[in-house]
Design an enzyme around this catalytic site. Sequence first.
Site, short mmCIF file in Angstrom:
data_model
loop_
_atom_site.label_atom_id
_atom_site.label_comp_id
_atom_site.label_asym_id
_atom_site.label_seq_id
_atom_site.Cartn_x
_atom_site.Cartn_y
_atom_site.Cartn_z
N HIS A 149 0.82 -1.21 0.00
CA HIS A 149 0.00 0.00 0.00
C HIS A 149 0.86 1.26 0.00
O HIS A 149 0.45 2.30 0.51
CB HIS A 149 -0.96 0.01 1.20
N CYS A 150 2.07 1.15 -0.53
CA CYS A 150 3.05 2.26 -0.54
C CYS A 150 3.47 2.66 0.87
O CYS A 150 4.11 3.68 1.06
CB CYS A 150 2.54 3.49 -1.28
N ALA A 151 3.07 1.86 1.87
CA ALA A 151 3.56 2.09 3.23
C ALA A 151 4.72 1.11 3.45
O ALA A 151 4.70 0.27 4.36
CB ALA A 151 2.45 1.88 4.25
#
Length: 435
Positions: free
Chosen positions: A395-397
Amino acid sequence: MTGLDVERIRAHFDFPRTGRVVTNNAASTQPPRELVELYRELIPWYENVHRGQSTASRRTTDLFEDAYDTIARWINAPSRRCLVLGRNTTEAHNAVMYSLLTEFRHGDNVVTTMLEHNSNFVPWYALTHEILPRLGKTVECRPARLDADGNVDLEHLASLVDRHTKLICCTGASNFTGSRPDLAILRRIADASGYLQPTGERRSRLLIDGAQLVPGRAVDVQREDVDYLSFSFHKMLAPFGVGVLYAKEHLLRHGRPFLYGGDMIAEGRVFPDHVDYNDLPWKYSAGTPNILGVIVSAQALRLLADLTASSERPLFGGTGSFPYAVTQRTMDRLARHTAQLTGRAHRALAAIDGLTIYGPRERAPLIAFNRTGTDPFTLAKALDQRGVEARAGCHCATLAHHALRLDPPASCRLSFAVYNNEEDVDRAVEAVAAG
Ligand code: PMP
């Protein structure tokens, strides 16, 4: 129970006819029919803004400018002069980075966190590791660590801040753990740094990534006293293409623009050795903007207020001001509804054997998890076969997935919006249990 007539709200959307269980709303929400039709309705007067004497151009310009006012009103910004509208949240963070680029002094630092979406870490990494070193300046990027629940460890963050901290960049709500750092504490930490800004202020600037915060609750930028706030309309019912950077007016007046070119210059004031820039907010609006997208995005807010019955008069399709209380009522009703769905999902998922849920109990309306023995991508595909839309990945985290030692750095996520109902939650939970 939450006062929202969800079935009536769902009737404004096309996706329920397909049977989809749309539970990947933290990525993007669905557009209601009215907004798609609005594009069509705008076409007879289709024209560019700020550069035509035609009735069509003036009409479109009025609607475009009124959209800035609506968006400013929604977050209780003092005026449209505080807004920079671009493509998305990512562009907003880059706009801050480029705008401040020349202000950084040798020895400064930027404090960010391990919970950030890459859009609020990679620009600061690139600035401090790649751009400023080439300009002969050493500036440090300091990420604050997470606690065991997947919150930003605010004590650690405070310990990283000193009188060389120009900027603190922090998520308002994580798209992975759902954690929502306390903005008042962040403000206090920023205020205490004593950093001398070029404007004479003695405190660190505070940038809040609002991509998951603004769609979930009312955010009053004056009350929160944030310096910068970003968010994207594609997570707030509008079609793709428009993002917001709110910034305090004096910062935009003082700062460098991110993009240079037409429309951001004062009319007629370009000479070979001198250029004057346009007034705010147009100084930060170089080139032809996403005109219809901006108009439709502002109308998405008005429609959301109508869908939640938060205004005494219908707002959609209109122009002009409305009380900030409308935003508060709208977002309070929406937040109660999505919190109830999230709580229901959390309780049911927690009862499934072998499932690890990340993040604190108090959370934004999303839940990321992993199941022992099944990789999250396989799990998301199994959910899809039952019509349930989840998202697997980091999640781009990415930093937070690494911090929690997830290998692969991935999780499966469900996330809820105003149009989800209890049946969606139950079907999603059943699919996870079966998957
Ligand atoms: N920050 C957070 C917390 C997000 O969830 C997202 C979207 N996943 C972004 C930033 C980036 O938003 P955009 O893709 O619209 O630039």
